[in-house]
Design a protein around this motif. Structure first.
Motif, short mmCIF file in Angstrom:
data_model
loop_
_atom_site.label_atom_id
_atom_site.label_comp_id
_atom_site.label_asym_id
_atom_site.label_seq_id
_atom_site.Cartn_x
_atom_site.Cartn_y
_atom_site.Cartn_z
N HIS A 79 0.84 -1.20 0.00
CA HIS A 79 0.00 0.00 0.00
C HIS A 79 0.87 1.25 0.00
O HIS A 79 1.95 1.27 0.61
CB HIS A 79 -0.90 0.03 1.24
CG HIS A 79 -2.06 -0.90 1.16
ND1 HIS A 79 -3.00 -0.84 0.15
CD2 HIS A 79 -2.45 -1.92 1.98
CE1 HIS A 79 -3.91 -1.78 0.35
NE2 HIS A 79 -3.60 -2.45 1.44
N THR A 80 0.41 2.29 -0.68
CA THR A 80 1.07 3.58 -0.61
C THR A 80 0.89 4.15 0.79
O THR A 80 -0.18 4.01 1.39
CB THR A 80 0.44 4.56 -1.63
OG1 THR A 80 0.47 3.95 -2.92
CG2 THR A 80 1.20 5.86 -1.67
N CYS B 93 -0.63 5.82 -5.72
CA CYS B 93 -1.42 4.60 -5.88
C CYS B 93 -0.56 3.48 -6.44
O CYS B 93 0.22 3.68 -7.39
CB CYS B 93 -2.60 4.87 -6.83
SG CYS B 93 -3.76 3.49 -6.99
N ASP C 234 -3.24 -0.95 -3.88
CA ASP C 234 -4.27 0.01 -3.48
C ASP C 234 -5.54 -0.18 -4.30
O ASP C 234 -6.61 0.29 -3.90
CB ASP C 234 -3.77 1.44 -3.67
CG ASP C 234 -2.67 1.82 -2.69
OD1 ASP C 234 -2.73 1.36 -1.54
OD2 ASP C 234 -1.74 2.55 -3.09
N MET C 235 -5.44 -0.85 -5.45
CA MET C 235 -6.60 -1.01 -6.33
C MET C 235 -7.45 -2.22 -5.96
O MET C 235 -8.59 -2.34 -6.43
CB MET C 235 -6.13 -1.16 -7.78
CG MET C 235 -5.38 0.04 -8.32
SD MET C 235 -4.94 -0.21 -10.06
CE MET C 235 -3.90 1.21 -10.34
N ASP D 178 -5.69 14.97 -9.77
CA ASP D 178 -4.64 14.72 -8.78
C ASP D 178 -3.84 15.98 -8.46
O ASP D 178 -3.31 16.13 -7.35
CB ASP D 178 -3.71 13.62 -9.30
CG ASP D 178 -2.50 13.39 -8.42
OD1 ASP D 178 -2.67 12.94 -7.27
OD2 ASP D 178 -1.37 13.66 -8.89
N ILE E 260 -4.51 11.84 -5.54
CA ILE E 260 -4.95 10.45 -5.53
C ILE E 260 -4.52 9.83 -4.21
O ILE E 260 -3.33 9.76 -3.90
CB ILE E 260 -4.34 9.69 -6.72
CG1 ILE E 260 -4.90 10.23 -8.04
CG2 ILE E 260 -4.61 8.19 -6.61
CD1 ILE E 260 -4.20 9.70 -9.27
N ASN E 261 -5.48 9.37 -3.41
CA ASN E 261 -5.19 8.90 -2.06
C ASN E 261 -6.23 7.86 -1.66
O ASN E 261 -7.42 8.18 -1.54
CB ASN E 261 -5.22 10.08 -1.09
CG ASN E 261 -4.79 9.70 0.33
OD1 ASN E 261 -5.35 8.81 0.94
ND2 ASN E 261 -3.79 10.40 0.85
N LYS E 262 -5.79 6.62 -1.48
CA LYS E 262 -6.71 5.55 -1.11
C LYS E 262 -7.27 5.75 0.29
O LYS E 262 -8.46 5.50 0.54
CB LYS E 262 -6.02 4.19 -1.18
CG LYS E 262 -6.89 3.03 -0.70
CD LYS E 262 -6.14 1.73 -0.62
CE LYS E 262 -7.04 0.61 -0.09
NZ LYS E 262 -7.40 0.85 1.34
N PHE F 87 -8.91 9.57 -6.84
CA PHE F 87 -8.67 8.15 -6.66
C PHE F 87 -9.81 7.32 -7.26
O PHE F 87 -9.57 6.30 -7.91
CB PHE F 87 -8.52 7.84 -5.16
CG PHE F 87 -8.38 6.39 -4.82
CD1 PHE F 87 -7.17 5.73 -4.99
CD2 PHE F 87 -9.46 5.66 -4.32
CE1 PHE F 87 -7.03 4.38 -4.67
CE2 PHE F 87 -9.33 4.32 -4.01
CZ PHE F 87 -8.11 3.68 -4.18
N VAL G 257 -8.60 4.86 -10.23
CA VAL G 257 -8.74 3.42 -10.01
C VAL G 257 -9.96 2.87 -10.74
O VAL G 257 -9.94 1.73 -11.21
CB VAL G 257 -8.81 3.11 -8.51
CG1 VAL G 257 -9.05 1.63 -8.26
CG2 VAL G 257 -7.52 3.54 -7.82
#
Length: 384
Positions: free
Chosen positions: A56-57, A62, A66-67, A271, A276-278, A285, A289
């Motif tokens: 994971h980031t 990403c 994370d996907m 972004d 982009i942040n899970k 994001f 994704v």
């Protein structure tokens, strides 16, 4: 194996959808460890790169890992037009929003039951029955978010035509962006998107009971579940497009890949102002994704349902058709590593260290697949 493929065909389920769900879950149940072992064993750049993607980031950005979660939620959305299709045909209407009120009430109760079960199972995975006390119990969970986001995406799908669904999708993403950047957080101000200073984290500390995953923040928190509804809606859009069959299958794949590329580019553009942040499940994001999720689905749909190359999917189908069971099992309910070591440990321990790690990782997957095959042969499926 043919029975399993025929079962999917007879129930009008997309084989590619179950296979993609299994592919998605494969990395959680042990596939990542095989990649890490291959990277250590070979030192090849390609395996090193893939191995780096199996983490994971920390915050912004990403990776493939994370996907996995949003892809699963996306798949749940894709299946919705197919699962509700029988009710539409029975009621002799064209769309779900035209269903009679009494039919909708039954559907709502089924959806509430499914959501409640997923929330409960999420609590079980979090250690509910360890009885560590209210303050030490984590109430937010991956399964809980899937249930809640799927439920609200389903409500929109059941009550709105496609145009209104798209309006809801845009409203959710833009509204979340504006809230996260304009509403001030005491002590941090507005637009702070750090783990401690974000509006999402503040609301979790204020309203989420029990223990948070990261003390000051929970990646499955309250506010960030709202944009997860949009992830489910993306799946619904995709499932509706495929189910309606307005174009021949090959042309449909082209359109899906085009939509995927567009969403990825939009996510990358967004972004720059909303990273982009899970963990925050940011709007960028969702788009980024979501684009990759559509691309994965399009490729699986092309290979399996359009071109008919199905036999290789059997292991993924075993995983995908009992995905909740295997997820809960590997999250702590069953120790597959112990079983694999008991069966294969004597042979594996005689090998050199790099090969030892690879064989150990493979042995765990083998035990898990045998477990899932046993469930399949005995027609034991967790219907949630």
């Amino acid at each position: 194996m043919d029975d399993l493929l025929n079962k999917n065909h007879e129930s009008q389920r997309l084989i590619s959808l179950d296979a993609l769900r299994g592919f998605d879950m494969f990395w959680i149940i042990g596939g990542e460890h095989i990649i890490h072992a291959l990277a250590e064993l070979t030192g090849w750049p390609v395996f090193n790169w893939i191995s780096a993607q199996m983490h994971h980031t920390i915050w912004n950005g990403c990776t493939f890992y994370d996907m996995i979660f949003p892809l699963f939620l996306f798949i749940s959305g894709v299946s919705m037009p197919f699962s509700f299709g029988k009710k539409v045909m029975t009621a002799n209407v064209k769309n779900t929003f035209e269903l009679p009120s009494e039919v909708k009430r039954k559907v709502y109760m089924d959806m509430l039951r499914r959501t409640a079960i997923l929330i409960f199972l999420g609590l079980v995975v979090n250690g509910l029955f360890k009885f560590n006390g209210y303050e030490n119990t984590r109430f937010a969970s991956v399964l809980g978010r899937i249930g809640i986001a799927w439920f609200f995406a389903g409500l929109i799908y059941l009550n709105c035509n496609l145009k209104k669904q798209v309006i809801w999708f845009c409203f959710i993403l833009i509204g979340y962006w504006l809230a996260m950047t304009l509403i001030p957080v005491p002590g941090f101000g507005a637009g702070n998107l750090t783990m401690e200073g974000s509006l999402e984290s503040y609301i979790d500390r204020l309203l989420l009971p029990g223990r948070l995953h990261s003390k000051v923040h929970d990646p499955e928190g309250i506010l960030s579940t709202i944009p997860a509804v949009a992830t489910g809606l993306l799946g619904i859009f995709t499932g509706t497009f495929v189910k309606e069959k307005r174009y021949d299958p090959l042309k449909s794949v082209y359109f899906l890949l085009l939509a995927a590329a567009l969403l990825i580019l939009l996510g990358l553009a967004w972004d720059s102002v909303f990273p982009i942040n899970k963990r925050l499940w940011t709007s960028s994001f969702v788009l980024f994704v979501g684009g990759y999720s559509i691309a994965f689905f399009a490729l699986f749909y092309l290979i399996i349902d359009v071109l008919g190359w199905k036999k290789w999917t059997f292991p993924f189908l075993l995983i995908g058709m009992n995905s909740i069971v295997i997820y809960m099992a590997v999250e702590g309910v069953v120790n597959f590593g112990y079983t694999a070591d008991f069966i294969f440990g004597g042979l594996i321990n005689r090998t050199a260290e790099p090969i030892h790690l690879l064989l150990k990782s493979i042995s765990v997957i083998v035990v898990e697949l045998v477990f899932l095959y046993f469930l399949y042969r005995n027609k034991l499926f967790l219907k949630v």
